[in-house]
Design a protein around this motif. Structure first.
Motif, short mmCIF file in Angstrom:
data_model
loop_
_atom_site.label_atom_id
_atom_site.label_comp_id
_atom_site.label_asym_id
_atom_site.label_seq_id
_atom_site.Cartn_x
_atom_site.Cartn_y
_atom_site.Cartn_z
N ARG A 122 0.83 -1.08 0.02
CA ARG A 122 0.04 -0.08 0.08
C ARG A 122 0.96 1.16 -0.06
O ARG A 122 0.55 2.21 -0.78
CB ARG A 122 -1.07 -0.09 1.07
N ARG A 123 1.78 1.18 0.70
CA ARG A 123 2.81 2.35 0.86
C ARG A 123 3.59 2.67 -0.63
O ARG A 123 3.80 3.54 -1.00
CB ARG A 123 3.84 2.30 1.91
N ARG A 124 3.85 1.67 -1.28
CA ARG A 124 4.35 1.95 -2.58
C ARG A 124 3.46 2.19 -3.46
O ARG A 124 3.93 3.12 -4.25
CB ARG A 124 5.02 0.41 -3.04
N ASP A 125 2.26 1.79 -3.48
CA ASP A 125 1.28 2.34 -4.11
C ASP A 125 0.84 3.89 -3.98
O ASP A 125 0.72 4.66 -4.91
CB ASP A 125 -0.13 1.60 -4.30
N GLU A 126 0.99 4.05 -2.74
CA GLU A 126 0.55 5.57 -2.31
C GLU A 126 1.73 6.54 -2.35
O GLU A 126 1.46 7.74 -2.50
CB GLU A 126 0.24 5.51 -0.87
N LYS A 127 3.04 5.89 -2.58
CA LYS A 127 4.01 6.76 -2.85
C LYS A 127 3.71 7.74 -3.91
O LYS A 127 4.24 8.88 -3.90
CB LYS A 127 5.36 5.91 -3.01
N ASP A 128 3.38 7.29 -5.12
CA ASP A 128 3.24 8.08 -6.25
C ASP A 128 2.00 8.56 -6.31
O ASP A 128 1.67 9.71 -7.26
CB ASP A 128 3.16 7.03 -7.52
N LYS A 129 1.04 8.61 -5.15
CA LYS A 129 -0.11 9.57 -5.43
C LYS A 129 0.15 10.69 -4.74
O LYS A 129 0.84 11.00 -3.95
CB LYS A 129 -1.35 8.68 -4.62
N LEU A 130 -0.80 11.66 -5.05
CA LEU A 130 -0.25 13.10 -4.62
C LEU A 130 -1.98 13.51 -3.91
O LEU A 130 -3.09 13.27 -4.69
CB LEU A 130 -0.11 14.11 -5.59
N ARG A 131 -2.20 13.73 -2.67
CA ARG A 131 -3.31 14.24 -2.10
C ARG A 131 -3.19 15.79 -1.94
O ARG A 131 -2.20 16.19 -1.20
CB ARG A 131 -3.48 13.53 -0.82
N ALA A 132 -4.05 16.55 -2.55
CA ALA A 132 -3.76 18.21 -2.59
C ALA A 132 -5.35 18.62 -2.07
O ALA A 132 -6.38 18.14 -2.72
CB ALA A 132 -3.31 18.67 -3.67
N GLU A 133 -5.16 19.63 -1.45
CA GLU A 133 -6.56 20.70 -1.52
C GLU A 133 -6.09 21.84 -2.47
O GLU A 133 -5.36 22.46 -1.96
CB GLU A 133 -6.54 20.95 0.24
N VAL A 134 -7.23 22.02 -3.03
CA VAL A 134 -7.16 23.07 -4.18
C VAL A 134 -8.39 24.21 -3.69
O VAL A 134 -9.46 23.77 -3.55
CB VAL A 134 -7.54 22.43 -5.52
N TRP A 135 -7.96 25.39 -3.73
CA TRP A 135 -8.83 26.40 -3.31
C TRP A 135 -8.90 27.25 -4.63
O TRP A 135 -8.01 27.53 -5.43
CB TRP A 135 -8.44 27.31 -2.57
N LEU A 136 -10.19 27.10 -5.21
CA LEU A 136 -10.52 27.78 -6.66
C LEU A 136 -11.37 29.06 -6.37
O LEU A 136 -11.92 29.31 -5.33
CB LEU A 136 -11.46 26.84 -7.45
N THR A 137 -11.26 30.14 -7.36
CA THR A 137 -11.99 31.28 -7.16
C THR A 137 -13.48 30.79 -7.35
O THR A 137 -13.99 29.69 -7.75
CB THR A 137 -11.54 32.10 -8.32
N ALA A 138 -14.43 31.68 -7.05
CA ALA A 138 -16.01 31.12 -7.05
C ALA A 138 -16.23 30.91 -8.60
O ALA A 138 -17.05 30.02 -8.60
CB ALA A 138 -16.80 32.50 -6.39
N PRO A 139 -15.61 31.62 -9.52
CA PRO A 139 -16.38 31.47 -10.80
C PRO A 139 -15.59 30.07 -11.42
O PRO A 139 -16.46 28.96 -11.95
CB PRO A 139 -15.66 32.56 -11.75
N ALA A 140 -14.37 29.60 -10.95
CA ALA A 140 -13.69 28.54 -11.58
C ALA A 140 -14.45 27.46 -10.65
O ALA A 140 -14.70 26.40 -11.46
CB ALA A 140 -12.45 28.59 -11.13
N GLY A 141 -15.05 27.44 -9.38
CA GLY A 141 -15.61 26.54 -8.64
C GLY A 141 -16.91 26.10 -9.38
O GLY A 141 -17.33 25.06 -9.45
N ARG A 142 -17.67 27.17 -9.55
CA ARG A 142 -18.97 27.05 -10.37
C ARG A 142 -18.79 26.07 -11.54
O ARG A 142 -19.49 25.43 -11.79
CB ARG A 142 -19.55 28.25 -10.57
N ARG A 143 -17.66 26.51 -12.57
CA ARG A 143 -17.47 25.82 -13.61
C ARG A 143 -17.01 24.42 -13.59
O ARG A 143 -17.62 23.30 -14.18
CB ARG A 143 -16.32 26.52 -14.50
N ILE A 144 -16.48 24.18 -12.50
CA ILE A 144 -16.14 22.55 -12.17
C ILE A 144 -17.37 21.97 -11.60
O ILE A 144 -17.63 20.84 -12.14
CB ILE A 144 -14.90 22.75 -11.10
N ARG A 145 -18.23 22.63 -10.75
CA ARG A 145 -19.43 21.84 -10.26
C ARG A 145 -20.52 21.91 -11.43
O ARG A 145 -20.96 20.48 -11.40
CB ARG A 145 -19.96 22.75 -9.15
N THR A 146 -20.40 22.57 -12.27
CA THR A 146 -21.34 22.45 -13.62
C THR A 146 -20.75 21.15 -14.41
O THR A 146 -21.55 20.32 -14.88
CB THR A 146 -21.47 23.74 -14.19
N LEU A 147 -19.38 21.25 -14.63
CA LEU A 147 -18.86 20.09 -15.42
C LEU A 147 -19.30 18.89 -14.82
O LEU A 147 -19.64 17.88 -15.47
CB LEU A 147 -17.30 20.45 -15.66
#
Length: 182
Positions: A122-147
């Motif tokens: 599991r650790r080998r598999d997770e080593k290549d994964k990236l977990r990130a928290e992304v803060w988007l502007t309101a218009p970009a967030g609305r576009r992502i939610r719509t898509l």
């Protein structure tokens, strides 16, 4: 996997007792008696003194006393088993209690090793994964939610797929070719 003093003593006695006669087992019982008495006296002496940290390679008198006590108990069990069974030589395969304990320990050990191997995978598999928290502007967030709503997926999946399809151009520009979110 950490073994208790009792586990260590059982394993050690089981291996050392194999092939011993009653005389050899009696000698081991006498040695364990002396070892238990001496280490218990040392432990009591250490407890009376002021508290101090152990040096890196210094033996722990309490642990040593526990091990000798456990060895003494196990050697007495072997001697008692030999007397009650009328054996002249100890054979670990005939020791039902010792064999059951050894099989139980081996099963625990195998389970522990399986868990460790799975954890490492599991650790080998997770080593290549990236977990990130992304803060988007309101218009970009609305576009992502719509898509995401149109594609029938979660907004975080759309962001992950955007990242998967992103291309870095020779001029350093990042672009995302056309794709269908899945």
């Amino acid at each position: 996997m950490i073994w208790s003093s009792k586990d260590v003593a059982r394993d050690l006695v089981r291996h050392r007792a194999a092939g011993l006669t009653t005389v050899g087992v009696d000698k081991a019982v006498a040695e364990a008696t002396v070892g238990e008495r001496e280490t218990e006296a040392e432990r009591r002496e250490v407890l009376r003194g002021p508290f101090r940290e152990l040096e890196p390679f210094e033996r722990d008198s309490e642990e040593l006393a526990e091990r000798w006590a456990a060895k003494h108990i196990e050697w007495r069990r072997v001697r008692s088993l030999m007397e009650s069974s009328g054996w002249t030589v100890y054979e670990s395969e005939q020791d039902v209690e010792g064999t059951a304990w050894a099989q139980e320990c081996e099963a625990h050990r195998a389970g522990f090793l399986e868990q460790q191997a799975a954890h490492q995978a599991r650790r080998r598999d997770e080593k290549d994964k990236l977990r990130a928290e992304v803060w988007l502007t309101a218009p970009a967030g609305r576009r992502i939610r719509t898509l995401a709503a149109r594609a029938g997926v979660c907004p975080d999946r759309v962001v992950a797929q955007l990242a998967e399809h992103a291309v870095l151009g020779e001029d350093g520009m990042v672009s995302v070719p056309d794709f269908t979110p899945r």
